[in-house]
Design a protein around this motif. Structure first.
Motif, PDB file in Angstrom:
ATOM      1  N   PRO A 119       0.802  -1.300   0.108  1.00 58.18           N
ATOM      2  CA  PRO A 119       0.070   0.234   0.062  1.00 58.18           C
ATOM      3  C   PRO A 119       0.820   1.317   0.029  1.00 58.18           C
ATOM      4  N   HIS A 120       2.032   1.161   0.753  1.00 59.55           N
ATOM      5  CA  HIS A 120       2.939   2.380   0.720  1.00 59.55           C
ATOM      6  C   HIS A 120       3.272   2.667  -0.648  1.00 59.55           C
ATOM      7  N   ALA A 121       3.763   1.725  -1.543  1.00 57.05           N
ATOM      8  CA  ALA A 121       4.276   1.997  -2.641  1.00 57.05           C
ATOM      9  C   ALA A 121       3.173   2.390  -3.743  1.00 57.05           C
ATOM     10  N   LEU A 122       2.017   2.025  -3.246  1.00 57.74           N
ATOM     11  CA  LEU A 122       1.082   2.163  -4.410  1.00 57.74           C
ATOM     12  C   LEU A 122       0.658   3.758  -4.009  1.00 57.74           C
ATOM     13  N   ALA A 123       0.520   4.149  -2.873  1.00 59.04           N
ATOM     14  CA  ALA A 123       0.362   5.526  -2.401  1.00 59.04           C
ATOM     15  C   ALA A 123       1.507   6.449  -3.121  1.00 59.04           C
ATOM     16  N   ALA A 124       2.596   5.982  -3.213  1.00 55.11           N
ATOM     17  CA  ALA A 124       3.859   6.847  -3.696  1.00 55.11           C
ATOM     18  C   ALA A 124       3.485   7.110  -5.230  1.00 55.11           C
ATOM     19  N   VAL A 125       3.106   5.879  -5.871  1.00 52.42           N
ATOM     20  CA  VAL A 125       2.780   6.043  -7.312  1.00 52.42           C
ATOM     21  C   VAL A 125       1.478   6.946  -7.602  1.00 52.42           C
ATOM     22  N   ALA A 126       0.537   6.779  -6.928  1.00 49.86           N
ATOM     23  CA  ALA A 126      -0.701   7.534  -7.016  1.00 49.86           C
ATOM     24  C   ALA A 126      -0.769   9.034  -6.770  1.00 49.86           C
ATOM     25  N   THR A 127       0.244   9.286  -5.992  1.00 46.29           N
ATOM     26  CA  THR A 127       0.283  10.653  -5.400  1.00 46.29           C
ATOM     27  C   THR A 127       1.475  11.603  -6.299  1.00 46.29           C
ATOM     28  N   ALA A 128       1.013  12.206  -7.253  1.00 50.66           N
ATOM     29  CA  ALA A 128       2.149  13.136  -7.908  1.00 50.66           C
ATOM     30  C   ALA A 128       2.305  14.352  -6.981  1.00 50.66           C
ATOM     31  N   PRO A 129       3.514  14.729  -7.224  1.00 49.99           N
ATOM     32  CA  PRO A 129       3.856  16.082  -6.180  1.00 49.99           C
ATOM     33  C   PRO A 129       3.158  17.181  -7.030  1.00 49.99           C
ATOM     34  N   ALA A 130       2.721  18.115  -5.967  1.00 48.88           N
ATOM     35  CA  ALA A 130       1.844  19.210  -6.586  1.00 48.88           C
ATOM     36  C   ALA A 130       2.441  20.102  -7.471  1.00 48.88           C
ATOM     37  N   PRO A 131       1.966  20.636  -8.543  1.00 49.79           N
ATOM     38  CA  PRO A 131       2.965  21.367  -9.471  1.00 49.79           C
ATOM     39  C   PRO A 131       3.330  22.808  -8.791  1.00 49.79           C
ATOM     40  N   ILE A 132       4.288  23.394  -9.198  1.00 51.44           N
ATOM     41  CA  ILE A 132       4.449  24.555  -8.733  1.00 51.44           C
ATOM     42  C   ILE A 132       3.807  25.817  -9.604  1.00 51.44           C
ATOM     43  N   VAL A 133       3.105  26.526  -9.276  1.00 45.33           N
ATOM     44  CA  VAL A 133       2.600  27.381 -10.048  1.00 45.33           C
ATOM     45  C   VAL A 133       3.462  28.890 -10.017  1.00 45.33           C
ATOM     46  N   VAL A 134       4.082  29.400 -11.243  1.00 46.30           N
ATOM     47  CA  VAL A 134       4.858  30.585 -11.199  1.00 46.30           C
ATOM     48  C   VAL A 134       4.027  31.508 -12.169  1.00 46.30           C
ATOM     49  N   THR A 135       3.935  32.867 -11.664  1.00 47.09           N
ATOM     50  CA  THR A 135       3.308  33.830 -12.410  1.00 47.09           C
ATOM     51  C   THR A 135       4.166  34.676 -13.250  1.00 47.09           C
ATOM     52  N   VAL A 136       4.450  34.736 -14.424  1.00 51.18           N
ATOM     53  CA  VAL A 136       5.358  35.496 -15.315  1.00 51.18           C
ATOM     54  C   VAL A 136       4.720  36.816 -15.739  1.00 51.18           C
ATOM     55  N   ASP A 137       5.151  37.777 -15.319  1.00 51.53           N
ATOM     56  CA  ASP A 137       4.416  39.188 -15.597  1.00 51.53           C
ATOM     57  C   ASP A 137       5.276  40.143 -16.334  1.00 51.53           C
ATOM     58  N   PRO A 138       4.975  39.816 -17.693  1.00 48.64           N
ATOM     59  CA  PRO A 138       5.871  40.988 -18.774  1.00 48.64           C
ATOM     60  C   PRO A 138       5.309  42.278 -18.199  1.00 48.64           C
ATOM     61  N   GLY A 139       6.135  43.323 -17.923  1.00 48.09           N
ATOM     62  CA  GLY A 139       5.872  44.708 -17.744  1.00 48.09           C
ATOM     63  C   GLY A 139       5.294  45.405 -18.622  1.00 48.09           C
ATOM     64  N   HIS A 140       4.745  46.575 -18.327  1.00 47.28           N
ATOM     65  CA  HIS A 140       4.088  47.581 -19.314  1.00 47.28           C
ATOM     66  C   HIS A 140       3.121  46.941 -20.287  1.00 47.28           C
ATOM     67  N   GLY A 141       2.833  47.615 -21.290  1.00 41.70           N
ATOM     68  CA  GLY A 141       1.899  47.284 -22.258  1.00 41.70           C
ATOM     69  C   GLY A 141       0.671  48.252 -22.612  1.00 41.70           C
ATOM     70  N   GLY A 142      -0.123  47.688 -23.400  1.00 45.21           N
ATOM     71  CA  GLY A 142      -1.080  48.675 -24.096  1.00 45.21           C
ATOM     72  C   GLY A 142      -0.848  49.384 -25.360  1.00 45.21           C
ATOM     73  N   GLU A 143      -1.653  50.060 -25.827  1.00 40.70           N
ATOM     74  CA  GLU A 143      -1.430  50.874 -27.074  1.00 40.70           C
ATOM     75  C   GLU A 143      -2.550  51.918 -26.894  1.00 40.70           C
ATOM     76  N   PRO A 144      -2.012  53.237 -27.487  1.00 37.75           N
ATOM     77  CA  PRO A 144      -3.077  54.306 -27.394  1.00 37.75           C
ATOM     78  C   PRO A 144      -3.709  54.196 -28.665  1.00 37.75           C
ATOM     79  N   THR A 145      -5.117  54.325 -28.782  1.00 44.87           N
ATOM     80  CA  THR A 145      -6.084  54.151 -29.818  1.00 44.87           C
ATOM     81  C   THR A 145      -6.859  55.565 -29.838  1.00 44.87           C
ATOM     82  N   ALA A 146      -6.995  55.979 -31.212  1.00 42.20           N
ATOM     83  CA  ALA A 146      -8.125  57.036 -31.272  1.00 42.20           C
ATOM     84  C   ALA A 146      -9.611  56.777 -30.771  1.00 42.20           C
TER      85      ALA A 146
END
Length: 153
Positions: free
Chosen positions: A29-56
């Motif tokens: 059961p211990h080996a099954l639990a290790a296989v069935a439980t994948a590590p939680a994914p790490i979430v990273v936010t990538v934030d490209p600065g600035h942005g937008g365009e002036p429009t008439a």
């Protein structure tokens, strides 16, 4: 010599029995639990600065080109390009990436933070290709909000 041959035959006789038991009993059961439980994914936010365009059509719409290079290149475009490349590298390392912007759009700092918080990001990387008139100022700047971020910074 005879003693060694008897031991060898004993091992040969036990090996198939051990293999059958392993197949019938299966993983623990211990080996099954290790296989069935994948590590939680790490979430990273990538934030490209600035942005937008002036429009008439929308003169009141905020935009932020960032620094403008001597050749006319806009920081917002450099930030987006670098952020997109960074996201691809992180995804190749199986990191879950959230982009605050993938096109030429303006976002407030509060909106950028909300995106990161909503996705439960462990880290927010803001990409800024800032410029300076001072020849003494160059290189990367790393800012962090809490002492627990020092090690990553």
């Amino acid at each position: 010599m005879r003693h060694h041959r008897a031991r060898f035959l004993h091992i040969l006789a036990i090996a198939p029995v051990a293999a059958i038991f392993a197949g019938v009993l299966g993983p623990t059961p211990h080996a099954l639990a290790a296989v069935a439980t994948a590590p939680a994914p790490i979430v990273v936010t990538v934030d490209p600065g600035h942005g937008g365009e002036p429009t008439a059509a929308h003169p009141g719409m905020p935009f932020d080109p960032g620094a403008i290079g001597t050749n006319g290149i806009l920081e917002k475009d450099v930030d987006l390009d670098v952020g997109t490349r960074l996201a691809a590298l992180l995804r190749a390392d199986l990191v879950e990436v959230v982009m605050t912007r993938t096109g030429d759009t303006y976002l407030t700092v509060a909106r950028r933070e909300q995106i990161s918080i909503r996705h439960h990001a462990a880290l927010l990387v803001s990409v800024q290709a800032a410029s300076s008139a001072s020849a003494k100022t160059s290189g990367a700047v790393v800012r962090y909000a809490t002492a627990s971020s020092v090690q990553f910074a």
